[in-house]
Motif scaffolding. Structure first.
Motif, mmCIF file in Angstrom:
data_model
loop_
_atom_site.group_PDB
_atom_site.id
_atom_site.type_symbol
_atom_site.label_atom_id
_atom_site.label_comp_id
_atom_site.label_asym_id
_atom_site.label_seq_id
_atom_site.Cartn_x
_atom_site.Cartn_y
_atom_site.Cartn_z
ATOM 1 N N UNK A 84 0.847 -1.208 0.000
ATOM 2 C CA UNK A 84 0.000 0.000 0.000
ATOM 3 C C UNK A 84 0.872 1.243 0.000
ATOM 4 N N UNK A 85 1.879 1.275 0.851
ATOM 5 C CA UNK A 85 2.756 2.448 0.955
ATOM 6 C C UNK A 85 3.487 2.694 -0.362
ATOM 7 N N UNK A 86 3.940 1.617 -0.998
ATOM 8 C CA UNK A 86 4.635 1.733 -2.285
ATOM 9 C C UNK A 86 3.719 2.338 -3.346
ATOM 10 N N UNK A 87 2.472 1.845 -3.411
ATOM 11 C CA UNK A 87 1.545 2.329 -4.435
ATOM 12 C C UNK A 87 1.154 3.784 -4.180
ATOM 13 N N UNK A 88 0.888 4.127 -2.923
ATOM 14 C CA UNK A 88 0.507 5.504 -2.601
ATOM 15 C C UNK A 88 1.666 6.470 -2.852
ATOM 16 N N UNK A 89 2.900 6.004 -2.627
ATOM 17 C CA UNK A 89 4.068 6.836 -2.905
ATOM 18 C C UNK A 89 4.194 7.086 -4.407
ATOM 19 N N UNK A 90 3.890 6.052 -5.206
ATOM 20 C CA UNK A 90 3.912 6.213 -6.657
ATOM 21 C C UNK A 90 2.850 7.216 -7.095
ATOM 22 N N UNK A 91 1.664 7.105 -6.540
ATOM 23 C CA UNK A 91 0.588 8.035 -6.873
ATOM 24 C C UNK A 91 0.967 9.462 -6.484
ATOM 25 N N UNK A 92 1.558 9.622 -5.310
ATOM 26 C CA UNK A 92 1.942 10.956 -4.846
ATOM 27 C C UNK A 92 3.040 11.551 -5.723
ATOM 28 N N UNK A 93 3.975 10.710 -6.167
ATOM 29 C CA UNK A 93 5.060 11.229 -7.012
ATOM 30 C C UNK A 93 4.520 11.730 -8.348
ATOM 31 N N UNK A 94 3.470 11.067 -8.873
ATOM 32 C CA UNK A 94 2.864 11.505 -10.131
ATOM 33 C C UNK A 94 2.086 12.796 -9.906
ATOM 34 N N UNK A 95 1.302 12.848 -8.826
ATOM 35 C CA UNK A 95 0.519 14.053 -8.531
ATOM 36 C C UNK A 95 1.399 15.274 -8.277
ATOM 37 N N UNK A 169 -3.929 -4.995 -11.315
ATOM 38 C CA UNK A 169 -2.818 -5.712 -10.674
ATOM 39 C C UNK A 169 -2.696 -5.420 -9.181
ATOM 40 N N UNK A 170 -2.880 -4.144 -8.801
ATOM 41 C CA UNK A 170 -2.746 -3.811 -7.377
ATOM 42 C C UNK A 170 -3.846 -4.472 -6.559
ATOM 43 N N UNK A 171 -5.102 -4.401 -7.028
ATOM 44 C CA UNK A 171 -6.202 -5.023 -6.294
ATOM 45 C C UNK A 171 -6.072 -6.545 -6.277
ATOM 46 N N UNK A 172 -5.542 -7.107 -7.349
ATOM 47 C CA UNK A 172 -5.316 -8.556 -7.370
ATOM 48 C C UNK A 172 -4.300 -8.942 -6.298
ATOM 49 N N UNK A 173 -3.267 -8.124 -6.160
ATOM 50 C CA UNK A 173 -2.247 -8.380 -5.147
ATOM 51 C C UNK A 173 -2.845 -8.306 -3.743
ATOM 52 N N UNK A 174 -3.674 -7.301 -3.497
ATOM 53 C CA UNK A 174 -4.288 -7.127 -2.174
ATOM 54 C C UNK A 174 -5.242 -8.270 -1.873
ATOM 55 N N UNK A 175 -5.993 -8.712 -2.873
ATOM 56 C CA UNK A 175 -6.904 -9.845 -2.661
ATOM 57 C C UNK A 175 -6.122 -11.121 -2.335
ATOM 58 N N UNK A 176 -4.961 -11.267 -2.937
ATOM 59 C CA UNK A 176 -4.123 -12.437 -2.644
ATOM 60 C C UNK A 176 -3.619 -12.406 -1.205
#
Length: 282
Positions: A84-95, A169-176
């Motif tokens: 989660x932290x990795x994905x949110x950091x990616x989103x923040x870097x784009x924003x 892909x991210x939601x698939x990972x979280x469901x796993x």
């Protein structure tokens, strides 16, 4: 000699069929009694006899399987939080149009290294872990492309594609992650083995994870533990007293257990318990 194999954590143990009165599902309904032995978890009536129950996980592994499972669930939760932290950091870097300072090389991912080396006897859990690889690798690959889009001055398109990744892909990972944690909890269905010394009355109960299979062995198939102890391999007294040897299975060994060597708590002793050096194999 007829034996039954049982699973206790990552270990397999064997008991003679003649030592077993009954097995039943553990319902966590034992009567607690004061005792200093950590493996003694309570008393349950069997045939109107208060029978002490011992957790073999604590005896053999120094930790109950339930506690070990909870620790594993916490470990999965920790890795999930990091994703989660990795994905949110990616989103923040784009924003924010700022550099992304997290790893995007799947070969250097600590999480990928962990699940690639993860070992378990639980086949369903192992199958779930195997499924982490594809969505995790795709996320890392897509992250590099999104970062390139931002560098080329197209952050809006990067955000559009990031949302696609979020829902795939991210939601698939979280469901796993959730499936793995659920599998760990649901797979644990412990049983109590009520053992006997005379074939009629209960001696003690042993908490194990599950029944595995029946096997037939000859006396010469039982390998003594002398060589282990001779080279300084230390086994605590309670465990050593009840171990009668190793049995070679297809890909591992099983430990032959003599339940009569496990003592009864002092406050339940109505008769003298003999701890003999030899286990009656025949």
């Amino acid at each position: 000699m007829e034996l039954i194999n049982f699973r206790v954590g990552q270990k397999t143990i064997s008991l003679k069929i003649l030592d077993i009165l009954l097995t039943e599902r553990f319902e966590d309904n034992l009567t607690a009694l004061p005792n200093d032995n950590k493996s003694f978890i309570g008393v349950k009536d069997y045939m109107e006899t208060p029978t002490p129950i011992f957790d073999l996980g604590i005896i053999l592994n120094k930790q109950s399987t339930q506690d070990s499972n909870l620790s594993l669930v916490d470990l999965f939760s920790g890795w999930e939080q990091k994703q989660h932290e990795w994905f949110f950091a990616l989103e923040n870097s784009i924003n924010q149009n700022q550099p992304f300072n997290h790893n995007t090389d799947i070969q250097q991912s600590n999480f990928a290294k962990w699940y690639s080396s993860f070992k378990t006897e639980n086949e369903d859990l192992r199958a779930i872990i195997e499924r982490f690889k594809i969505p995790h690798a795709r996320l890392y690959s897509r992250a590099n492309k999104l970062i390139e889009l931002v560098k080329k001055g197209n952050p809006k398109q990067a955000l559009i594609e990031l949302n696609i990744e979020r829902n795939s892909n991210f939601m698939q990972l979280i469901r796993l992650f959730e499936s793995a944690k659920e599998q760990i909890v649901l797979d644990y269905k412990p049983i109590i083995i009520f053992t006997t010394k005379d074939g009629r009355t209960p001696h003690i109960g042993l908490l194990v994870d599950k029944v595995e299979d029946n096997i037939s062995y000859k006396k010469e198939d039982i390998k003594p533990l002398d060589k282990l102890t001779d080279v300084g391999f230390e086994i605590d007294p309670q465990t050593k007293n009840m171990m009668r040897g190793l049995i070679k299975l297809e890909h591992k060994h099983s430990v032959l257990i003599d339940p009569s060597a496990i003592f009864r708590p002092d406050h339940l002793m109505h008769q003298h318990t003999e701890e003999t050096a030899e286990y009656g194999l025949f």
